[in-house]
Design an enzyme around this catalytic site. Structure first.
Site, mmCIF file in Angstrom:
data_model
loop_
_atom_site.group_PDB
_atom_site.id
_atom_site.type_symbol
_atom_site.label_atom_id
_atom_site.label_comp_id
_atom_site.label_asym_id
_atom_site.label_seq_id
_atom_site.Cartn_x
_atom_site.Cartn_y
_atom_site.Cartn_z
ATOM 1 N N HIS A 49 -5.565 2.811 -4.251
ATOM 2 C CA HIS A 49 -5.658 3.036 -2.806
ATOM 3 C C HIS A 49 -6.072 4.488 -2.573
ATOM 4 O O HIS A 49 -5.565 5.150 -1.680
ATOM 5 C CB HIS A 49 -4.291 2.725 -2.180
ATOM 6 C CG HIS A 49 -4.284 2.653 -0.682
ATOM 7 N ND1 HIS A 49 -5.257 2.020 0.047
ATOM 8 C CD2 HIS A 49 -3.396 3.122 0.236
ATOM 9 C CE1 HIS A 49 -4.959 2.106 1.343
ATOM 10 N NE2 HIS A 49 -3.838 2.781 1.482
ATOM 11 N N HIS A 51 3.690 -2.362 3.118
ATOM 12 C CA HIS A 51 3.795 -1.003 2.566
ATOM 13 C C HIS A 51 5.132 -0.835 1.838
ATOM 14 O O HIS A 51 6.185 -0.990 2.458
ATOM 15 C CB HIS A 51 3.669 0.026 3.693
ATOM 16 C CG HIS A 51 2.342 -0.036 4.383
ATOM 17 N ND1 HIS A 51 2.050 -0.985 5.342
ATOM 18 C CD2 HIS A 51 1.204 0.695 4.220
ATOM 19 C CE1 HIS A 51 0.804 -0.822 5.762
ATOM 20 N NE2 HIS A 51 0.266 0.191 5.097
ATOM 21 N N ASP A 63 0.815 -1.216 0.000
ATOM 22 C CA ASP A 63 0.000 0.000 0.000
ATOM 23 C C ASP A 63 0.849 1.266 0.000
ATOM 24 O O ASP A 63 2.008 1.257 0.424
ATOM 25 C CB ASP A 63 -0.869 0.039 1.271
ATOM 26 C CG ASP A 63 -2.033 -0.941 1.186
ATOM 27 O OD1 ASP A 63 -2.045 -1.784 0.262
ATOM 28 O OD2 ASP A 63 -2.916 -0.865 2.066
ATOM 29 N N ASP A 64 0.204 2.331 -0.440
ATOM 30 C CA ASP A 64 0.644 3.733 -0.268
ATOM 31 C C ASP A 64 1.679 4.209 -1.292
ATOM 32 O O ASP A 64 1.973 5.394 -1.344
ATOM 33 C CB ASP A 64 1.201 4.009 1.149
ATOM 34 C CG ASP A 64 0.163 3.763 2.244
ATOM 35 O OD1 ASP A 64 -1.008 3.507 1.884
ATOM 36 O OD2 ASP A 64 0.520 3.805 3.432
ATOM 37 N N HIS A 109 -5.343 9.297 0.078
ATOM 38 C CA HIS A 109 -5.421 8.638 1.378
ATOM 39 C C HIS A 109 -6.318 9.272 2.430
ATOM 40 O O HIS A 109 -6.019 9.213 3.638
ATOM 41 C CB HIS A 109 -4.000 8.475 1.950
ATOM 42 C CG HIS A 109 -3.790 7.169 2.658
ATOM 43 N ND1 HIS A 109 -4.106 6.980 3.993
ATOM 44 C CD2 HIS A 109 -3.315 5.984 2.241
ATOM 45 C CE1 HIS A 109 -3.811 5.740 4.353
ATOM 46 N NE2 HIS A 109 -3.340 5.103 3.296
HETATM 47 ZN ZN ZN Z 1 -2.692 3.184 3.211
#
Ligand code: ZN
Length: 470
Positions: free
Chosen positions: A325, A418, A274-275, A329
């Site tokens: 995603h 991540h 993620d991210d 955020h």
């Molecule tokens: Zn995230």
């Protein structure tokens, strides 16, 4: 006197005719056998070349081993002729060394290396040696190849003709083909094959080139336990095959997804990141995944897709999955309609634009896992959650991240990590081979849903292959 002699002869003819015939037959038989034996020492027919009119030969003969190595004859090109001869001599020396310990039981070991010569563009000579070892009728066959540039009469280093893109494509195609074939399927999922078939120039050096097709030769014990011959059209490599053999260039498409084969009957897990994307960590993770014939799903933030378009394309062209995603955020449960739709869809639009509409994001992961009925209703994607949280962002400890995965992992799991943290790259370096060693396939979430025949509707939450909820 004359009569007496004649009588004697008559007696001899009559009395010993049978004995004489037996002796004569025996002598003829011996002569025949001797001749055959002598001929056999001279040139057993097994050792003759299939290139009768255009072959030269270097030979070696002991009482135990006879070796003949043929090479192409060229009257017009002395440089090429002497190169062909020195290649044949080197092969002869190699075969002598290989057979030095052979002790004949009845018949000598016969070794023949005959060649096939294929010219491409009147410039490149591809020579394929078929080496046959005949041990009393039991024949073992192997192959050896070399490539020559006839303009310079120099050998071409086979490790120098593929760029890294070509090697990655070759490795992906080869691995997929070996997984797809029944005879090689089981071994193709194992670590020895995965390591041997990685996209390194040294792994793909034994090939001949014939009418636009690369014929690769992998002797038993190099890639798989059996001898493998595998073909690949050079047009699939385009300009990434660094000799111009008329193969043309690849289309300028930004997206070229390598083939992948998933076995629905083998356990599988999904690593998810993620991210990102992250310009340093993400490519490092992709390299680890490619080395181990694996893929993962990357849930990206749109603003980072805008910032790192090359990294985003790298994810897609590595065979991994690009997923969304949100744009930047936020907690989706706190957003009004327009903002919610923007966060749900903007990253997908960015990837469509980036890839000239050749790739579409199919999965969405809500930031913080925060979902309510409004988010579910507005989502044009299944909402992918996770069932193993590595807490990599919190511990920043590769050891702990590795342990959190290995202690819990089961078939069908979705593992949260991540790719914006360097420590996670370190953890992945250990997690990937350890999961494969335990028999897992590392697949994308999309691949797992398909392989397991699961349907996840838009707005449904996918926690693992065992848990899909409204
Ligand atoms: Zn995230």
């Amino acid at each position: 006197m004359a009569n007496k002699k004649r009588r004697k002869q008559r007696r001899l003819n009559k009395g010993n005719l049978i004995i004489l015939m037996v002796i004569a037959i025996a002598i003829l038989g011996l002569i025949g056998a001797g001749t055959a034996y002598l001929l056999n020492l001279g040139q057993p027919s097994f050792l003759k070349s299939g290139n009768a009119r255009s072959a030269e030969v270097v030979k070696d003969k002991t009482s135990d081993v006879q070796i003949a190595v043929y090479y192409p004859k060229s009257e017009s090109n002395a440089g090429w002729q002497s190169l062909a001869e020195s290649q044949a001599q080197a092969l002869l020396d190699q075969l002598k060394a290989e057979t030095a310990d052979f002790n004949k039981a009845k018949k000598p070991l016969l070794v023949k290396a005959d060649y096939q010569l294929i010219l491409t563009q009147e410039r490149y000579a591809s020579v394929l040696y078929t080496i046959q070892k005949n041990d009393g009728g039991v024949i073992q066959e192997s192959a050896k190849t070399y490539l020559v540039d006839l303009q310079s009469n120099q050998l071409i280093d086979p490790a120098s003709v593929f760029d890294q893109d070509a090697l990655e494509w070759i490795a992906a195609r080869f691995r997929a083909d070996m997984k797809a074939q029944e005879a090689t399927r089981e071994e193709a999922y194992g670590m020895p094959f995965i390591q041997a078939s990685a996209a390194n120039s040294g792994n793909y050096t034994s090939f001949s080139l014939e009418e636009g097709v690369l014929h690769f030769f992998f002797p038993a014990g190099t890639m798989l336990s059996q001898d493998i011959r595998w073909d690949m059209p050079v047009s699939e490599l385009g300009e990434h095959f660094l000799l111009d053999v008329g193969q043309g260039t690849l289309d300028v498409n930004k997206v070229r997804i390598p083939p992948r084969v998933i076995d629905p009957n083998k356990p599988m897990v999904c690593l998810t990141f993620d991210d990102g994307p992250h310009p340093v960590n993400t490519p490092e993770i992709l390299n680890i995944l490619k080395n181990y014939d694996s893929a993962a799903t990357f849930f990206m933030q749109g603003f980072r897709v805008e910032r790192y378009p090359e990294t985003t394309l790298n994810i897609i062209n590595s065979g991994s999955e690009a997923a969304s995603h949100s744009f930047n955020h936020p907690k989706l449960t706190k957003l009004k309609d327009d903002d919610l739709n923007y966060q749900l869809n903007r990253t997908t639009e960015l990837v469509q634009e980036l890839t000239d509409w050749q790739y579409t994001i199919r999965l969405f992961r809500p930031p913080y896992g925060a979902v309510n009925d409004k988010v579910k209703a507005a989502s044009a994607y299944p909402l992918v959650m996770w069932n193993i949280d590595t807490l990599d962002w919190k511990t920043r400890d590769p050891e702990q991240t590795h342990a959190n995965v290995m202690n819990e992992v089961k078939d069908g799991d979705i593992i949260l990590m991540h790719d914006i943290h360097a420590e996670t790259v370190e953890a992945v370096q250990r997690i990937v081979p350890d999961l494969i060693a335990q028999g897992y396939q590392l697949v994308t979430v999309d691949e797992m849903l398909e392989a397991k025949g699961l349907t996840a509707n838009n707005g449904q939450r996918v926690f693992s292959s065992r848990s899909i909820k409204d």
